[in-house]
Scaffold this active site. Structure first.
Site, short mmCIF file in Angstrom:
data_model
loop_
_atom_site.label_atom_id
_atom_site.label_comp_id
_atom_site.label_asym_id
_atom_site.label_seq_id
_atom_site.Cartn_x
_atom_site.Cartn_y
_atom_site.Cartn_z
N SER A 278 -2.77 -1.03 2.16
CA SER A 278 -3.03 0.08 0.92
C SER A 278 -4.47 0.03 0.47
O SER A 278 -4.67 1.21 -0.50
CB SER A 278 -2.03 -0.04 -0.20
N THR B 269 -2.99 0.45 -4.38
CA THR B 269 -4.21 0.38 -4.62
C THR B 269 -4.56 -0.51 -5.67
O THR B 269 -3.83 -1.15 -6.47
CB THR B 269 -4.17 1.85 -5.59
N THR C 44 -8.74 2.47 -2.48
CA THR C 44 -7.49 2.65 -1.97
C THR C 44 -7.33 3.37 -0.75
O THR C 44 -8.41 4.23 -0.31
CB THR C 44 -6.63 3.38 -2.74
N ARG D 196 -5.66 14.87 2.21
CA ARG D 196 -5.26 14.63 1.05
C ARG D 196 -6.24 13.80 0.14
O ARG D 196 -6.40 12.68 0.78
CB ARG D 196 -3.79 14.28 1.08
N VAL D 197 -6.47 13.88 -0.93
CA VAL D 197 -7.25 12.88 -1.83
C VAL D 197 -6.29 12.53 -3.10
O VAL D 197 -6.05 13.48 -3.79
CB VAL D 197 -8.42 13.30 -2.24
N GLY D 198 -6.21 11.35 -3.46
CA GLY D 198 -5.41 11.22 -4.87
C GLY D 198 -6.21 10.84 -5.72
O GLY D 198 -7.35 11.49 -6.24
N ASP D 199 -5.48 10.13 -6.91
CA ASP D 199 -6.28 10.14 -8.14
C ASP D 199 -7.50 9.07 -8.01
O ASP D 199 -8.57 9.15 -8.87
CB ASP D 199 -5.44 9.93 -9.19
N THR E 249 -2.66 3.36 -10.94
CA THR E 249 -2.09 3.25 -9.62
C THR E 249 -0.87 3.93 -9.45
O THR E 249 -0.34 4.13 -10.52
CB THR E 249 -2.15 1.66 -9.32
N GLY E 250 -0.34 4.35 -8.61
CA GLY E 250 1.06 4.83 -8.40
C GLY E 250 0.58 6.35 -7.64
O GLY E 250 -0.51 6.64 -7.13
N GLY F 187 -0.71 9.65 -7.12
CA GLY F 187 -1.93 10.20 -7.39
C GLY F 187 -1.91 11.54 -8.04
O GLY F 187 -2.42 11.92 -8.90
C1 SD4 Z 1 -3.07 7.64 -4.42
N1 SD4 Z 1 -2.94 6.18 -6.42
O1 SD4 Z 1 -3.80 7.77 -3.42
C2 SD4 Z 1 -3.32 6.23 -4.98
C3 SD4 Z 1 -2.67 5.28 -4.42
C4 SD4 Z 1 -1.31 4.74 -4.81
O2 SD4 Z 1 0.75 4.16 -4.82
O3 SD4 Z 1 -1.59 4.01 -6.11
N2 SD4 Z 1 -0.24 4.78 -4.40
O4 SD4 Z 1 -2.48 8.16 -5.06
#
Ligand code: SD4
Length: 334
Positions: free
Chosen positions: A89, A194, A212, A222-225, A245-246, A248
């Site tokens: 990850s 992450t 991450t 796609r781009v997350g948080d 984390t989690g 995004g």
């Molecule tokens: C995201 N927060 O890309 C990051 C990755 C992550 O569980 O933590 N996934 O959304």
């Protein structure tokens, strides 16, 4: 950690126990509107997400012990996770998007409020260091995609070949099974994800970083948080810092890490601030199936706290006396 490493760690701890307040602290106290904390009472400390945080914290601690700043500690610590080919990850070992591309996101922020970020970057070693380079040598905060890759190459960053064979195998299996991951995000069920890190150095300065490969099998682009300042990470050295984390998308929608820091500014302890933002996310999402989000925060006094939607989130905590994995508080069980 084996015994030898523990011993070494203990010795580093005692180095910090002898640290006396320096002039940088006096200067900070003068400028800081919130009463600064005497670093003689707040040993340096490091927190980071998940069990892979233990190895990252160790490197970060060694960096502080060698005289590095909190920014150096964060960068060096996170590089350990990015280089781990077995980590699915973060960094080189990360899982690809649905088209087979491993696209990496990272950001970094220091005690001066400076920040740098890269997103949707492929085939480049150590995104966290590229993010630091963006921060330190450009007028910008964020570079993405081809532009980030071009910038990294021009600044001597190495190329990496991704996905690694094991990640490619997992992706092929996923494709074959035609799993609808986008409909049922499977985040954080396993104990690796992450990595976000917050470090306080001997002067009481806080820096943070986040890196991450993002949501496995995400849509291409796609781009997350994680690389977004204010969502995946936020530092205000007058107050403290937070990382996330989690999932995004849910974190971005509430500007999660910034919200945590602002709640601490209003006087909330770190855990309560994380809890308030998690509850905000819960209120705003009718369907919480698979919606795991976690925040980790540290305030100017060196207090730390965390909170997640579901159980199962843990984080690595390191100071002069402890190097351990702690469970976060949570709202509900899976
Ligand atoms: C995201 N927060 O890309 C990051 C990755 C992550 O569980 O933590 N996934 O959304």
């Amino acid at each position: 950690m084996d015994r030898r490493k523990l011993l070494k760690f203990g010795m580093l701890g005692s180095v910090f126990a002898l640290v006396k307040p320096g002039s940088a602290f006096a200067e900070m106290e003068e400028k800081n509107p919130v009463k600064a904390v005497d670093p003689a009472k707040v040993f340096p400390k490091i927190i980071s997400t998940w069990n892979h945080g233990l190895a990252a914290n160790q490197k970060a601690w060694e960096t502080l012990a060698a005289g590095g700043s909190s920014l150096d500690a964060v960068e060096q610590g996170l590089r350990v996770t990015e280089a781990d080919v077995t980590n699915r990850s973060v960094g080189i070992g990360g899982l690809p998007d649905r088209e087979g591309h491993v696209t990496l996101d990272a950001c970094i922020m220091d005690e001066q409020g400076r920040c740098g970020s890269v997103a949707f970057m492929e085939g480049i070693d150590h995104p966290i260091s590229v993010a630091r380079k963006v921060m330190e040598s450009t007028q910008h905060v964020m570079l993405v995609g081809e532009g980030a890759e071009q910038f990294a190459r021009a600044n001597g960053f190495g190329k990496i070949k991704t996905p690694v064979p094991e990640a490619k195998k997992a992706w092929k299996k996923w494709k074959k099974e035609q799993q609808e991951i986008a409909k049922h995000p499977q985040v954080n069920h396993e104990n690796h994800d992450t990595i976000g890190m917050l470090a306080m150095d001997k002067n009481g300065h806080i820096s943070g970083g986040c890196t991450t490969s993002g949501w496995a099998y995400k849509l291409h682009g796609r781009v997350g948080d994680s690389p977004i300042i204010g969502a995946g990470l936020y530092i205000d050295n007058e107050i403290g810092g937070a990382v996330a984390t989690g999932l995004g998308e849910a974190i971005i929608r509430v500007s999660g890490s910034h919200a945590v820091v602002e709640l601490m500014r209003q006087g909330m302890p770190p855990m309560d601030a994380c809890k308030e933002v998690v509850e905000r996310i819960i209120r705003k999402n009718k369907n919480l199936e698979g919606l795991q989000c976690c925040f980790l925060a540290m305030d100017k006094n060196g207090s730390v706290g965390s909170y997640s939607v579901y159980n199962g989130f843990n984080y690595a905590y390191t100071d002069a006396n402890k190097h351990e994995l702690l469970d976060a508080h949570f709202d509900r069980r899976w």
